[in-house]
Design a protein around this motif. Structure first.
Motif, PDB file in Angstrom:
ATOM      1  N   ILE A  10     -90.883  27.400   0.421  1.00  0.00           N
ATOM      2  CA  ILE A  10     -91.468  26.325  -0.389  1.00  0.00           C
ATOM      3  C   ILE A  10     -90.447  25.668  -1.318  1.00  0.00           C
ATOM      4  CG2 ILE A  10     -93.783  27.291  -0.237  1.00  0.00           C
ATOM      5  CD1 ILE A  10     -93.395  28.356  -3.122  1.00  0.00           C
ATOM      6  N   GLY A  11     -89.170  26.017  -1.149  1.00  0.00           N
ATOM      7  CA  GLY A  11     -88.128  25.313  -1.901  1.00  0.00           C
ATOM      8  C   GLY A  11     -88.182  25.497  -3.400  1.00  0.00           C
ATOM      9  N   VAL A  12     -88.287  26.759  -3.842  1.00  0.00           N
ATOM     10  CA  VAL A  12     -88.316  27.031  -5.282  1.00  0.00           C
ATOM     11  C   VAL A  12     -87.109  27.828  -5.762  1.00  0.00           C
ATOM     12  CG1 VAL A  12     -90.825  26.942  -5.473  1.00  0.00           C
ATOM     13  CG2 VAL A  12     -89.715  29.130  -4.963  1.00  0.00           C
ATOM     14  N   GLY A  13     -86.281  28.299  -4.856  1.00  0.00           N
ATOM     15  CA  GLY A  13     -85.194  29.201  -5.206  1.00  0.00           C
ATOM     16  C   GLY A  13     -84.057  28.539  -5.964  1.00  0.00           C
ATOM     17  N   VAL A  14     -83.272  29.393  -6.624  1.00  0.00           N
ATOM     18  CA  VAL A  14     -82.080  28.939  -7.339  1.00  0.00           C
ATOM     19  C   VAL A  14     -80.915  29.870  -6.966  1.00  0.00           C
ATOM     20  CG1 VAL A  14     -83.257  27.789  -9.254  1.00  0.00           C
ATOM     21  CG2 VAL A  14     -82.823  30.253  -9.372  1.00  0.00           C
ATOM     22  N   PRO A  15     -79.674  29.386  -7.159  1.00  0.00           N
ATOM     23  CA  PRO A  15     -78.516  30.128  -6.644  1.00  0.00           C
ATOM     24  C   PRO A  15     -78.422  31.602  -7.030  1.00  0.00           C
ATOM     25  CG  PRO A  15     -77.855  27.901  -7.234  1.00  0.00           C
ATOM     26  CD  PRO A  15     -79.284  28.055  -7.691  1.00  0.00           C
ATOM     27  N   ALA A  69     -92.648  15.990  -0.872  1.00  0.00           N
ATOM     28  CA  ALA A  69     -91.273  16.473  -1.006  1.00  0.00           C
ATOM     29  C   ALA A  69     -90.520  16.425   0.319  1.00  0.00           C
ATOM     30  CB  ALA A  69     -91.272  17.893  -1.554  1.00  0.00           C
ATOM     31  N   THR A  70     -89.205  16.595   0.222  1.00  0.00           N
ATOM     32  CA  THR A  70     -88.357  16.572   1.407  1.00  0.00           C
ATOM     33  C   THR A  70     -88.424  17.905   2.135  1.00  0.00           C
ATOM     34  OG1 THR A  70     -86.437  17.368   0.234  1.00  0.00           O
ATOM     35  CG2 THR A  70     -86.793  14.993   0.265  1.00  0.00           C
ATOM     36  N   ASN A 116     -85.114  21.573   0.578  1.00  0.00           N
ATOM     37  CA  ASN A 116     -84.540  20.875  -0.574  1.00  0.00           C
ATOM     38  C   ASN A 116     -85.629  20.293  -1.489  1.00  0.00           C
ATOM     39  OD1 ASN A 116     -82.202  20.133  -1.983  1.00  0.00           O
ATOM     40  ND2 ASN A 116     -82.353  18.021  -1.233  1.00  0.00           N
ATOM     41  N   THR A 117     -86.751  20.960  -1.534  1.00  0.00           N
ATOM     42  CA  THR A 117     -87.952  20.488  -2.225  1.00  0.00           C
ATOM     43  C   THR A 117     -87.719  20.106  -3.682  1.00  0.00           C
ATOM     44  OG1 THR A 117     -89.057  22.098  -0.808  1.00  0.00           O
ATOM     45  CG2 THR A 117     -90.399  21.069  -2.525  1.00  0.00           C
ATOM     46  N   ARG A 118     -86.870  20.861  -4.354  1.00  0.00           N
ATOM     47  CA  ARG A 118     -86.581  20.596  -5.776  1.00  0.00           C
ATOM     48  C   ARG A 118     -85.095  20.319  -5.981  1.00  0.00           C
ATOM     49  NH1 ARG A 118     -90.837  23.614  -5.032  1.00  0.00           N
ATOM     50  NH2 ARG A 118     -92.713  23.258  -6.315  1.00  0.00           N
ATOM     51  N   ASN A 119     -84.435  19.883  -4.920  1.00  0.00           N
ATOM     52  CA  ASN A 119     -83.028  19.474  -4.967  1.00  0.00           C
ATOM     53  C   ASN A 119     -82.040  20.613  -5.204  1.00  0.00           C
ATOM     54  OD1 ASN A 119     -82.066  16.945  -4.237  1.00  0.00           O
ATOM     55  ND2 ASN A 119     -82.936  15.941  -6.026  1.00  0.00           N
ATOM     56  N   GLN A 127     -86.845  15.039  -7.586  1.00  0.00           N
ATOM     57  CA  GLN A 127     -87.900  15.613  -6.767  1.00  0.00           C
ATOM     58  C   GLN A 127     -88.914  16.421  -7.560  1.00  0.00           C
ATOM     59  OE1 GLN A 127     -87.262  16.481  -2.791  1.00  0.00           O
ATOM     60  NE2 GLN A 127     -85.038  16.289  -2.866  1.00  0.00           N
ATOM     61  N   LEU A 128     -88.563  16.821  -8.784  1.00  0.00           N
ATOM     62  CA  LEU A 128     -89.476  17.669  -9.552  1.00  0.00           C
ATOM     63  C   LEU A 128     -90.821  17.005  -9.782  1.00  0.00           C
ATOM     64  CD1 LEU A 128     -89.855  20.308 -11.185  1.00  0.00           C
ATOM     65  CD2 LEU A 128     -87.715  20.095  -9.974  1.00  0.00           C
ATOM     66  N   TYR A 168     -84.409  22.159 -13.922  1.00  0.00           N
ATOM     67  CA  TYR A 168     -85.123  23.192 -13.154  1.00  0.00           C
ATOM     68  C   TYR A 168     -84.135  24.235 -12.642  1.00  0.00           C
ATOM     69  CZ  TYR A 168     -87.709  25.419  -9.350  1.00  0.00           C
ATOM     70  OH  TYR A 168     -88.291  26.344  -8.515  1.00  0.00           O
ATOM     71  N   TYR A 186     -78.955  22.603  -1.451  1.00  0.00           N
ATOM     72  CA  TYR A 186     -77.522  22.664  -1.109  1.00  0.00           C
ATOM     73  C   TYR A 186     -76.764  23.591  -2.059  1.00  0.00           C
ATOM     74  CZ  TYR A 186     -78.937  18.806   1.828  1.00  0.00           C
ATOM     75  OH  TYR A 186     -79.601  18.049   2.768  1.00  0.00           O
ATOM     76  N   ALA A 187     -77.220  23.666  -3.298  1.00  0.00           N
ATOM     77  CA  ALA A 187     -76.635  24.636  -4.234  1.00  0.00           C
ATOM     78  C   ALA A 187     -76.934  26.055  -3.747  1.00  0.00           C
ATOM     79  CB  ALA A 187     -77.181  24.418  -5.640  1.00  0.00           C
ATOM     80  N   ALA A 203     -74.997  21.230  -5.986  1.00  0.00           N
ATOM     81  CA  ALA A 203     -74.058  22.310  -5.654  1.00  0.00           C
ATOM     82  C   ALA A 203     -72.799  22.172  -6.515  1.00  0.00           C
ATOM     83  CB  ALA A 203     -73.700  22.264  -4.166  1.00  0.00           C
ATOM     84  N   PRO A 236     -84.496  12.087   4.636  1.00  0.00           N
ATOM     85  CA  PRO A 236     -83.949  12.649   3.395  1.00  0.00           C
ATOM     86  C   PRO A 236     -82.430  12.828   3.416  1.00  0.00           C
ATOM     87  CG  PRO A 236     -85.895  13.877   4.108  1.00  0.00           C
ATOM     88  CD  PRO A 236     -85.527  12.952   5.238  1.00  0.00           C
ATOM     89  N   ARG A 240     -84.099  27.971 -14.436  1.00  0.00           N
ATOM     90  CA  ARG A 240     -84.525  29.114 -13.611  1.00  0.00           C
ATOM     91  C   ARG A 240     -83.352  30.018 -13.257  1.00  0.00           C
ATOM     92  NH1 ARG A 240     -87.585  29.739  -9.124  1.00  0.00           N
ATOM     93  NH2 ARG A 240     -88.905  31.231 -10.193  1.00  0.00           N
TER      94      ARG A 240
END
Lengths: 302, 302
Positions: free
Chosen positions: B176-181, B242-243, B206-209, A288-289, A253, B212-213, A213, B286, A257
């Motif tokens: 599935i934790g793939v989104g970005v801001p 994953a988490t 938080n699958t790909r960290n 985590q990737l 990532y 929180y972003a 973040a 996690p 993206r």
């Protein structure tokens, strides 16, 4: 968006196991293969205090030097710069990264002197390094908080930067992973007027899960580069069970993206992250990737 | 900023070990003690498919009902609502959360019908639930991407919401934790005009960290509530190593220190997170606050 790979330095320096030079070189090679072009590979610190970095000269000598790749070495004082400049031309780092700690207490414990004295030493080293043709980054450590005295006033970071003298880049470092996004924005706003035109770089640890973040906030605040380590290795000396730097593969990532091309191939980076974790004997890396895998396609599909 | 505690439902539902009802109640009590006021405590799903949620009625009956605390139950179809309404008045949930999956393929595999058919079923259930005085949230699952077919067009999420009928809240879920801001911002902008005045809530893993972003982006985009689970438990069925959900304690740290009061005491929340991890037999949760500790003071100290 530029990612500065700091795994070979900040990552390895904070892991227990000391790796052979050849493994470090293989780590650097994997970083380059993943698309990273700016890599902090060594620290000129006291070998008795930081055994992980004792082979700094050997690493700089053995690392490949492909076109477009720049190497950074951490330097803590004039003796460190002497060691960097004593290397034969072809083995020298392209850049030095000098750390000044924003809080006096942390600075005294870490560098053995106050922030002001450390900054005075920096100005001298920076002038010599720039004269020798090295790119100089000033990293303001503990800019987001001090493990001993707590919050660090924004004004203190601003004043430190204002007194830094000529420098090629300012890196604001959340050394202990306590920062939050509005702080990133606030610090950028405070520092920019006193260092006009100097590029900003940010260094985040994911100690409290705010690292990504904060990285997103740094992008929005105009920082030009972000530190990260393949695998997210490194830990935090002030929170022993916590994770390290934000991970290169996860950051790439997020940025790729988000439409901010980093040049980093996340699958290749995740492979390198998992690999360095094995070399260090870690059960799993914080990144985590490698476990979750990439996700295809444009995030803004209409 | 409101945090919706989903650990007792989305968290426990995705953990292997099935906990006794009494432990679930203790988890809910710890959530309340930490300051959480809106808690998803149960799912009315098929017990043979989701054994973790088989005691939904018992949980709703046994959970304490202090002033100001609201309980949500996940409902997947009309039979689920029947089960919620069959409860004696005092044991009923205050809210239901109904999931419609944005991609047809995922919807067919998960709900046994297309998105359109699932949405038609939702409209009927929502009308009955609202008539019975329940607050109704529509969760759009896989709004940020589908594990089977990849990217989900923003227009598809928008059209789904536009056809949802009367509803009290829309939750956009990155299942599935793939989104970005930027995707968070984009989706909010697309959905708001077709559901004017309806509060938005977001659900991140938080699958790909990036969780929180994304949460930070959701705050900036005007979402009124964020899902999180104490301990960050839950995992992701589509990325087994994953988490899980973003962690309540880490999210509360981020928001509280950003000047967005959540009412959650992070130290108490971290204790609850560590405790539920022990109950589940996890080596570590996690969430990171429990290991790293809180950090005092105002982040914007001048």
């Amino acid at each position: 968006m530029e990612i500065v790979e700091v795994g070979p330095r900040d990552g390895l320096q904070n892991e227990k196991r000391v790796l052979p030079t050849a493994v470090k070189i293989a780590y650097v090679e994997r970083a380059i293969a993943a698309g990273l072009r700016r890599i902090e590979v060594a620290a000129f610190a006291r070998p008795d205090r930081v055994p992980q970095m004792a082979d700094a000269a050997e690493v700089l000598r053995a690392a490949p030097r492909p076109e477009g790749v720049r190497y950074t070495a951490l330097v803590l004082n004039g003796r460190g710069l002497d060691r960097a400049l004593a290397l034969e031309e072809a083995a020298r780092p392209d850049e030095i990264n000098y750390v000044v700690v924003a809080s006096d207490e942390f600075s005294r414990r870490n560098q053995g002197m106050s922030t002001a004295d450390s900054l005075a030493a920096f100005r001298e080293v920076a002038a010599r390094a720039r004269e020798a043709g090295l790119f100089v980054t000033l990293t303001v450590a503990a800019a987001f908080g001090c493990p001993f005295t707590g919050p660090v006033p924004v004004s203190r970071v601003r004043d430190l930067v204002a007194d830094a003298g000529p420098v090629d880049e300012i890196c604001l470092a959340d050394t202990i992973g306590v920062g939050v996004p509005p702080q990133v924005t606030e610090l950028a706003g405070a520092v920019r007027p006193v260092a006009p035109g100097v590029p900003l770089r940010a260094h985040f640890h994911n100690t409290r899960n705010a690292g990504y973040a904060n990285a997103t906030a740094a992008v929005a605040s105009g920082f030009g580069a972000l530190d990260a380590s393949l695998g997210g290795i490194g830990g935090c000396p002030f929170a022993p069970a916590a994770t390290g730097n934000i991970a290169t593969e996860d950051l790439a990532y997020l940025l790729n993206r988000s439409g901010l091309a980093t040049g980093v191939d996340v699958t290749s980076a995740a492979g390198a992250g998992a690999w360095i974790g094995e070399q260090l004997g870690l059960a799993a890396v914080p990144a985590q990737l490698g476990r979750a895998g990439d996700f295809p396609g444009d995030h803004l599909l209409r």
